[in-house]
Design a protein around this motif. Structure first.
Motif, PDB file in Angstrom:
ATOM      1  N   LEU A  50      36.225  11.138   9.142  1.00 40.60           N
ATOM      2  CA  LEU A  50      35.622   9.845   8.818  1.00 40.60           C
ATOM      3  C   LEU A  50      34.112   9.963   8.637  1.00 40.60           C
ATOM      4  N   MET A  51      33.482  10.816   9.428  1.00 43.93           N
ATOM      5  CA  MET A  51      32.037  11.021   9.286  1.00 43.93           C
ATOM      6  C   MET A  51      31.695  11.655   7.941  1.00 43.93           C
ATOM      7  N   ILE A  52      32.479  12.650   7.556  1.00 44.07           N
ATOM      8  CA  ILE A  52      32.223  13.317   6.273  1.00 44.07           C
ATOM      9  C   ILE A  52      32.480  12.368   5.112  1.00 44.07           C
ATOM     10  N   ILE A  53      33.548  11.578   5.213  1.00 43.15           N
ATOM     11  CA  ILE A  53      33.842  10.594   4.163  1.00 43.15           C
ATOM     12  C   ILE A  53      32.723   9.565   4.071  1.00 43.15           C
ATOM     13  N   ALA A  54      32.228   9.119   5.229  1.00 44.87           N
ATOM     14  CA  ALA A  54      31.109   8.166   5.240  1.00 44.87           C
ATOM     15  C   ALA A  54      29.869   8.771   4.590  1.00 44.87           C
ATOM     16  N   LEU A  55      29.649  10.059   4.835  1.00 46.02           N
ATOM     17  CA  LEU A  55      28.513  10.742   4.207  1.00 46.02           C
ATOM     18  C   LEU A  55      28.695  10.819   2.697  1.00 46.02           C
ATOM     19  N   PHE A  56      29.914  11.083   2.259  1.00 48.97           N
ATOM     20  CA  PHE A  56      30.206  11.111   0.823  1.00 48.97           C
ATOM     21  C   PHE A  56      29.955   9.741   0.185  1.00 48.97           C
ATOM     22  N   ILE A  57      30.427   8.692   0.855  1.00 51.65           N
ATOM     23  CA  ILE A  57      30.252   7.334   0.323  1.00 51.65           C
ATOM     24  C   ILE A  57      28.771   6.980   0.238  1.00 51.65           C
ATOM     25  N   LEU A  58      28.034   7.312   1.285  1.00 57.70           N
ATOM     26  CA  LEU A  58      26.599   7.036   1.305  1.00 57.70           C
ATOM     27  C   LEU A  58      25.884   7.794   0.197  1.00 57.70           C
ATOM     28  N   ASN A  59      26.261   9.039   0.032  1.00 55.66           N
ATOM     29  CA  ASN A  59      25.636   9.857  -1.012  1.00 55.66           C
ATOM     30  C   ASN A  59      26.024   9.373  -2.402  1.00 55.66           C
ATOM     31  N   ASN A  60      27.254   8.891  -2.526  1.00 53.23           N
ATOM     32  CA  ASN A  60      27.754   8.424  -3.816  1.00 53.23           C
ATOM     33  C   ASN A  60      27.032   7.161  -4.291  1.00 53.23           C
ATOM     34  N   PHE A  61      26.907   6.191  -3.407  1.00 50.96           N
ATOM     35  CA  PHE A  61      26.404   4.884  -3.824  1.00 50.96           C
ATOM     36  C   PHE A  61      24.927   4.640  -3.503  1.00 50.96           C
ATOM     37  N   TYR A  62      24.363   5.448  -2.615  1.00 51.27           N
ATOM     38  CA  TYR A  62      22.967   5.215  -2.244  1.00 51.27           C
ATOM     39  C   TYR A  62      22.023   6.264  -2.822  1.00 51.27           C
ATOM     40  N   PHE A  63      22.441   7.527  -2.764  1.00 46.47           N
ATOM     41  CA  PHE A  63      21.558   8.599  -3.203  1.00 46.47           C
ATOM     42  C   PHE A  63      21.775   9.004  -4.656  1.00 46.47           C
ATOM     43  N   SER A  64      22.951   8.727  -5.190  1.00 56.27           N
ATOM     44  CA  SER A  64      23.252   9.131  -6.564  1.00 56.27           C
ATOM     45  C   SER A  64      22.971   7.995  -7.537  1.00 56.27           C
ATOM     46  N   ASP A  65      22.677   8.376  -8.761  1.00 55.54           N
ATOM     47  CA  ASP A  65      22.421   7.387  -9.803  1.00 55.54           C
ATOM     48  C   ASP A  65      23.710   6.886 -10.449  1.00 55.54           C
ATOM     49  N   THR A  66      24.775   7.650 -10.297  1.00 59.76           N
ATOM     50  CA  THR A  66      26.030   7.292 -10.945  1.00 59.76           C
ATOM     51  C   THR A  66      26.781   6.218 -10.164  1.00 59.76           C
ATOM     52  N   SER A  67      27.509   5.397 -10.875  1.00 62.85           N
ATOM     53  CA  SER A  67      28.362   4.382 -10.248  1.00 62.85           C
ATOM     54  C   SER A  67      29.806   4.857 -10.142  1.00 62.85           C
ATOM     55  N   HIS A  68      30.055   6.056 -10.629  1.00 59.82           N
ATOM     56  CA  HIS A  68      31.408   6.616 -10.574  1.00 59.82           C
ATOM     57  C   HIS A  68      31.760   6.963  -9.125  1.00 59.82           C
ATOM     58  N   PRO A  69      32.856   6.453  -8.602  1.00 59.82           N
ATOM     59  CA  PRO A  69      33.213   6.696  -7.189  1.00 59.82           C
ATOM     60  C   PRO A  69      33.794   8.091  -6.963  1.00 59.82           C
ATOM     61  N   TRP A  70      32.950   9.103  -7.073  1.00 59.05           N
ATOM     62  CA  TRP A  70      33.429  10.480  -6.949  1.00 59.05           C
ATOM     63  C   TRP A  70      33.854  10.825  -5.524  1.00 59.05           C
ATOM     64  N   PHE A  71      33.442  10.004  -4.550  1.00 59.04           N
ATOM     65  CA  PHE A  71      33.813  10.292  -3.164  1.00 59.04           C
ATOM     66  C   PHE A  71      35.329  10.239  -2.960  1.00 59.04           C
ATOM     67  N   LEU A  72      36.034   9.561  -3.866  1.00 64.29           N
ATOM     68  CA  LEU A  72      37.488   9.451  -3.741  1.00 64.29           C
ATOM     69  C   LEU A  72      38.195  10.792  -3.924  1.00 64.29           C
ATOM     70  N   TYR A  73      37.576  11.695  -4.666  1.00 61.06           N
ATOM     71  CA  TYR A  73      38.224  12.982  -4.929  1.00 61.06           C
ATOM     72  C   TYR A  73      38.286  13.871  -3.685  1.00 61.06           C
ATOM     73  N   PRO A  74      37.174  14.129  -2.992  1.00 61.00           N
ATOM     74  CA  PRO A  74      37.264  14.986  -1.798  1.00 61.00           C
ATOM     75  C   PRO A  74      37.758  14.256  -0.548  1.00 61.00           C
TER      76      PRO A  74
END
Length: 211
Positions: A65-89
């Protein structure tokens, strides 16, 4: 002694996180980079607290859950893309606690079939909903199908059957990739020709053993 180690790890982690936060605010307050080392630092006391007590299942759940939360944070806060890539890993990470909760049944053929089927369905749905322009789901599908196939023939000690099933799967994979990627160029025959030597070699080997 373990309590002292856990206490030291907790205090050391929090103190280091505080230090990194202050440095972050002084040097580059626009970009909260301290979050990334914070994740690793939090794992230190969590690992000591749970792993040393044998709570591996809870540890797997929390870490996933911590790693997934980090992915979500990186996906929507740190990245410029709106593509939800966190769903893949994220899907793959969930299999860590699932496998631990299943226990010995994770070694069964039934579990392999269920896991591989759900993986194919999951990535196929992502493919259709997020990027339908190219059927990339065939690649993880090809990889994950090796799990139940290998498990089945390995338990049967049927090496020729494994080579035959693996060759058929790989042949089908290359044909599909050829059709969807470059239908105007027929290149799949080259790797298919090579892979066919696997069952032929195994058949010759089995015949030599019987002779």
């Amino acid at each position: 002694m373990k309590k002292k180690h856990i206490g030291f790890a907790t205090f050391g982690s929090l103190l280091t996180i505080l230090f990194l936060y202050v440095v972050n605010q002084i040097t580059n307050p626009e970009y909260p980079w301290f979050i990334f080392p914070t994740f690793a630092l939090l794992l230190w006391p969590i690992t000591l607290l749970l792993v040393t007590r044998g709570k591996h299942k809870l540890y797997a759940v929390i870490c996933s859950l911590m790693i997934i939360a980090l992915f979500i944070l990186n996906n929507f806060y740190f990245s410029d893309t709106s593509h939800p890539w966190f769903l893949y890993p994220s899907y793959l990470l969930l299999w860590w606690p699932i496998t631990l909760f299943v226990g010995k049944r994770a070694k069964t053929l039934t579990f392999a079939i269920i896991a591989s089927t759900s993986t194919i369905l999951y990535y196929s749905l992502l493919n259709i909903s997020l990027s339908p322009e190219y059927p990339w789901a065939i690649y993880p599908a090809y990889l994950v199908l090796w799990w139940p196939i290998s498990l089945y023939f390995a338990r049967q000690k049927n090496h020729f059957g494994l080579s035959l099933a693996g060759s058929l799967l790989t042949t089908l994979f290359f044909i599909v990739v050829n059709v969807v990627s470059t239908p105007d160029q027929i290149w799949a025959v080259y790797p298919i020709f090579l892979i066919l030597w696997w069952p032929l070699s195994m058949y010759y080997y089995e015949e030599r053993k019987r002779a």
